[in-house]
Scaffold this motif. Structure first.
Motif, PDB file in Angstrom:
ATOM      1  N   LYS A 119       0.901  -1.179  -0.456  1.00 16.01           N
ATOM      2  CA  LYS A 119       0.071   0.253  -0.044  1.00 16.01           C
ATOM      3  C   LYS A 119       0.732   1.119   0.080  1.00 16.01           C
ATOM      4  O   LYS A 119       0.402   2.097  -0.625  1.00 16.01           O
ATOM      5  CB  LYS A 119      -1.393   0.096   1.707  1.00 16.01           C
ATOM      6  N   ALA A 120       2.065   1.521   0.973  1.00 13.66           N
ATOM      7  CA  ALA A 120       2.749   1.922   1.029  1.00 13.66           C
ATOM      8  C   ALA A 120       3.336   2.867  -0.656  1.00 13.66           C
ATOM      9  O   ALA A 120       3.744   3.922  -1.072  1.00 13.66           O
ATOM     10  CB  ALA A 120       3.593   2.167   1.847  1.00 13.66           C
ATOM     11  N   MET A 121       4.107   1.681  -1.812  1.00 12.24           N
ATOM     12  CA  MET A 121       4.460   1.853  -2.739  1.00 12.24           C
ATOM     13  C   MET A 121       3.685   2.188  -3.700  1.00 12.24           C
ATOM     14  O   MET A 121       4.111   2.951  -4.663  1.00 12.24           O
ATOM     15  CB  MET A 121       5.358   0.654  -3.521  1.00 12.24           C
ATOM     16  N   VAL A 122       2.719   2.261  -4.136  1.00 17.06           N
ATOM     17  CA  VAL A 122       1.469   2.787  -4.326  1.00 17.06           C
ATOM     18  C   VAL A 122       1.070   4.305  -3.650  1.00 17.06           C
ATOM     19  O   VAL A 122       1.276   5.368  -5.013  1.00 17.06           O
ATOM     20  CB  VAL A 122       0.063   2.611  -4.032  1.00 17.06           C
ATOM     21  N   TYR A 123       1.595   4.833  -2.873  1.00 17.56           N
ATOM     22  CA  TYR A 123       1.359   6.011  -2.896  1.00 17.56           C
ATOM     23  C   TYR A 123       3.079   6.373  -3.140  1.00 17.56           C
ATOM     24  O   TYR A 123       3.012   8.110  -3.702  1.00 17.56           O
ATOM     25  CB  TYR A 123       1.266   6.369  -0.940  1.00 17.56           C
ATOM     26  N   LEU A 124       3.914   6.392  -2.836  1.00 13.91           N
ATOM     27  CA  LEU A 124       5.522   6.727  -3.410  1.00 13.91           C
ATOM     28  C   LEU A 124       5.596   6.923  -4.973  1.00 13.91           C
ATOM     29  O   LEU A 124       5.966   7.629  -5.010  1.00 13.91           O
ATOM     30  CB  LEU A 124       6.043   5.898  -2.426  1.00 13.91           C
ATOM     31  N   LYS A 125       4.856   5.724  -5.214  1.00 15.37           N
ATOM     32  CA  LYS A 125       5.388   5.858  -6.345  1.00 15.37           C
ATOM     33  C   LYS A 125       4.174   7.274  -7.289  1.00 15.37           C
ATOM     34  O   LYS A 125       4.445   7.896  -8.322  1.00 15.37           O
ATOM     35  CB  LYS A 125       4.312   4.727  -7.104  1.00 15.37           C
ATOM     36  N   ASP A 126       3.425   7.266  -6.968  1.00 15.07           N
ATOM     37  CA  ASP A 126       2.109   8.663  -7.081  1.00 15.07           C
ATOM     38  C   ASP A 126       2.687  10.111  -6.602  1.00 15.07           C
ATOM     39  O   ASP A 126       2.566  10.833  -7.407  1.00 15.07           O
ATOM     40  CB  ASP A 126       0.778   8.619  -6.184  1.00 15.07           C
TER      41      ASP A 126
END
Length: 389
Positions: A120-127
């Motif tokens: 979930k955190a990676m989705v935010y970081l990629k955004d």
């Protein structure tokens, strides 16, 4: 209190127990080292220090983002209210810390997607347009290294290669491996073993973080040469075992509690150094890399599968187990249940401490640990010493 203040607080705890040379303490402070035109690209690593070998072999600088800070975890809570893993919260919160500005400085971030919180955190970081290199950890269910693991590691090497114009430097890898081999040998010495486990854990972390491991070895040998082997607990140091969640810098609460109670020497199965002793350096690049993969996999297989029936051999020489369970670690929670079952069958005292990064429960934990240690100390005086395996 900001993250750098937490680091200083952690350093203060270390200095309270021993006069540690500034060389090792400054390694912790280097996360704030200023960039220069000559500084190679920095690559963040969340989840596994081993990947620092790959990063350095491509001429890049690894930055280890530890998940042991309550402050950075709280800073990320408003962004990830649905994430229950405090390690993921803390590591990502550290990455986004405005004081350190790491998100702007890092050319990429390697993240081992060990659970849904990290995903979930990676989705935010990629955004945020950060360059995320995702590593899917294998299940580590097979004793022999599977091809899938080799494939995963080769994919990671390929992803790192795209960050730079330089090629993989096998000589750098050899130098790093040789230093780890020498460090592993040093850690079997009697003077190293006489150090309190808290200090052993600290020095091990600085080894991973140090850019010049040859000099680390020189400084460590110099430091150990000044130590005397006079530990009162040395004969009992392996009769008590600490298992469970890894204790990440700068969190020192549990180590402090153990030290305050008088538990300074025990077997810490939460951390360890990969044993590269069987990796031959005078071989071709392919075999060297493959053998590094195998050593790494063997280390992970042993630590990750400690909950399996065949992996409980360490109980034979254990006369007490303390399980450190960090809240939100579902795999560790399952492991604690399985380990307690085996401990009860083996008639071994078992204490599970579930906690977080705050100090609110410190006194309650200290009372429980003290009572447990008093109980097993009585048992130790009645039981014959068992051979350490």
């Amino acid at each position: 209190m900001q993250y750098l203040e937490e680091i200083e607080k952690y350093i203060g705890v270390i200095q309270k127990y021993d006069d540690v040379p500034n060389y090792f303490l400054n390694i912790l402070r280097d996360i704030k080292k200023e960039n220069s035109e000559k500084t190679p690209m920095k690559v963040g690593i969340i989840g596994d220090e081993f990947y620092g070998l790959y990063v350095r072999s491509y001429g890049l600088t690894p930055v280890f983002l530890k998940g042991g800070s309550y402050i950075t975890g709280e800073n990320a809570s408003h962004i990830f209210p649905q994430i229950s893993d405090p390690i993921a919260k803390s590591a990502v919160g550290l990455l986004l810390d405005s004081e350190l500005n790491l998100a702007e400085e890092l050319g990429a971030i390697i993240i081992s997607a060990s659970n849904d919180s990290f995903k979930k955190a990676m989705v935010y970081l990629k955004d945020l347009n950060l360059n995320i290199i995702q590593v899917e950890p294998p299940s580590y269910m097979f004793e022999k290294m599977p091809f899938k693991f080799i494939s995963t590691q080769l994919q990671l090497l390929n992803s790192i290669s795209k960050l730079t114009n330089t090629v993989f430097n096998i000589e750098v890898l050899k130098t790093e491996i040789k230093c780890y081999q020498d460090a592993y040998a040093l850690m079997t010495s009697s003077k190293w073993q006489s150090l309190p486990i808290f200090l052993q854990s600290f020095f091990l972390q600085t080894l991973h973080m140090d850019e010049d491991k040859d000099f680390w070895l020189i400084e460590m040998e110099k430091y150990l040469s000044l130590k005397t082997e006079t530990s009162n607990n040395n004969s009992d140091k392996f009769s008590l075992r600490l298992a469970g969640s890894e204790i990440h810098i700068p969190n020192s609460k549990f180590h402090e509690i153990l030290f305050e109670v008088g538990i300074t020497h025990y077997k810490d199965t939460c951390v360890g150094l990969v044993d590269f002793s069987k990796v031959k350096l005078n071989t071709n690049a392919f075999n060297l890399i493959k053998n590094c993969f195998a050593a790494y996999y063997n280390h992970l297989f042993t630590t990750k599968n400690i909950n399996l029936t065949g992996q409980f051999n360490f109980l034979e020489d254990t006369q007490g187990i303390i399980f450190y369970l960090l809240k939100g670690q579902t795999t560790d929670s399952y492991t604690a249940e399985r380990m307690e079952e085996f401990a009860l069958k083996a008639d071994i005292p078992f204490l599970c401490i579930e906690t977080d990064y705050t100090d609110t429960d410190k006194e309650q934990i200290r009372i429980r640990v003290e009572a447990f240690y008093e109980m097993i100390s009585g048992n130790l005086s009645k039981k014959p010493k068992l051979k350490v395996g």
